[in-house]
Design a protein around this motif. Sequence first.
Motif, PDB file in Angstrom:
ATOM      1  N   ALA A 104      53.548  33.437 -99.626  1.00 58.16           N
ATOM      2  CA  ALA A 104      54.452  34.270-100.422  1.00 58.16           C
ATOM      3  C   ALA A 104      55.108  35.300 -99.517  1.00 58.16           C
ATOM      4  CB  ALA A 104      53.671  34.981-101.532  1.00 58.16           C
ATOM      5  N   ALA A 105      56.354  35.579 -99.814  1.00 58.15           N
ATOM      6  CA  ALA A 105      57.096  36.536 -98.996  1.00 58.15           C
ATOM      7  C   ALA A 105      56.774  37.959 -99.378  1.00 58.15           C
ATOM      8  CB  ALA A 105      58.591  36.294 -99.125  1.00 58.15           C
ATOM      9  N   CYS A 137      51.667  32.488-104.537  1.00 60.76           N
ATOM     10  CA  CYS A 137      52.616  33.596-104.700  1.00 60.76           C
ATOM     11  C   CYS A 137      52.171  34.669-105.688  1.00 60.76           C
ATOM     12  CB  CYS A 137      53.977  33.056-105.114  1.00 60.76           C
ATOM     13  SG  CYS A 137      53.966  32.199-106.708  1.00 60.76           S
ATOM     14  N   SER A 159      59.660  25.443-105.548  1.00 56.02           N
ATOM     15  CA  SER A 159      59.475  25.232-104.109  1.00 56.02           C
ATOM     16  C   SER A 159      57.998  25.053-103.763  1.00 56.02           C
ATOM     17  CB  SER A 159      60.061  26.414-103.338  1.00 56.02           C
ATOM     18  OG  SER A 159      59.818  26.287-101.965  1.00 56.02           O
ATOM     19  N   HIS A 160      57.149  25.887-104.347  1.00 57.19           N
ATOM     20  CA  HIS A 160      55.709  25.748-104.115  1.00 57.19           C
ATOM     21  C   HIS A 160      55.192  24.422-104.674  1.00 57.19           C
ATOM     22  CE1 HIS A 160      55.123  29.630-102.318  1.00 57.19           C
ATOM     23  NE2 HIS A 160      55.610  30.264-103.367  1.00 57.19           N
ATOM     24  N   GLU A 170      62.844  29.213-108.984  1.00 55.77           N
ATOM     25  CA  GLU A 170      63.071  28.438-107.757  1.00 55.77           C
ATOM     26  C   GLU A 170      61.867  28.522-106.811  1.00 55.77           C
ATOM     27  OE1 GLU A 170      65.471  26.213-107.170  1.00 55.77           O
ATOM     28  OE2 GLU A 170      66.025  26.679-109.242  1.00 55.77           O
ATOM     29  N   GLN A 171      61.230  29.685-106.727  1.00 50.01           N
ATOM     30  CA  GLN A 171      60.055  29.822-105.874  1.00 50.01           C
ATOM     31  C   GLN A 171      58.906  28.964-106.397  1.00 50.01           C
ATOM     32  OE1 GLN A 171      60.115  34.171-106.127  1.00 50.01           O
ATOM     33  NE2 GLN A 171      59.967  34.220-103.881  1.00 50.01           N
ATOM     34  N   VAL A 224      58.503  36.768-109.010  1.00 42.73           N
ATOM     35  CA  VAL A 224      58.550  35.361-108.605  1.00 42.73           C
ATOM     36  C   VAL A 224      59.574  34.636-109.471  1.00 42.73           C
ATOM     37  CG1 VAL A 224      57.223  33.228-108.354  1.00 42.73           C
ATOM     38  CG2 VAL A 224      56.133  35.430-107.887  1.00 42.73           C
ATOM     39  N   THR A 225      60.463  33.914-108.806  1.00 37.60           N
ATOM     40  CA  THR A 225      61.522  33.204-109.514  1.00 37.60           C
ATOM     41  C   THR A 225      61.125  31.766-109.827  1.00 37.60           C
ATOM     42  OG1 THR A 225      62.590  32.397-107.506  1.00 37.60           O
ATOM     43  CG2 THR A 225      63.282  34.578-108.327  1.00 37.60           C
TER      44      THR A 225
END
Length: 75
Positions: A74-75, A32, A16-17, A12-13, A9-10
């Motif tokens: 989460a992707a 995530c 974003s969350h 940026e993620q 997990v970055t």
Amino acid sequence: MFVCSCFGVTEEQVKSHAEAGACTPRQIASACKAGTDCGGCVRRIQALLGRGACPRRRLIDEGGQPLVAEVPEAA
């Protein structure tokens, strides 16, 4: 930059969350999985969220009603 190397997990993620309404490390974890394995990234997540970094938390602190936001999966 990676915040959680266990789940990739970055930063940026996480941001974003947070913009989508996840205002606590637990809500980020639900979105995530960051912070749910070794726990080494929880302090970094807390620092990224910071006081007032979450629009929903800022609104609550000001006495308003929180906006309901969908947190992306989460992707």
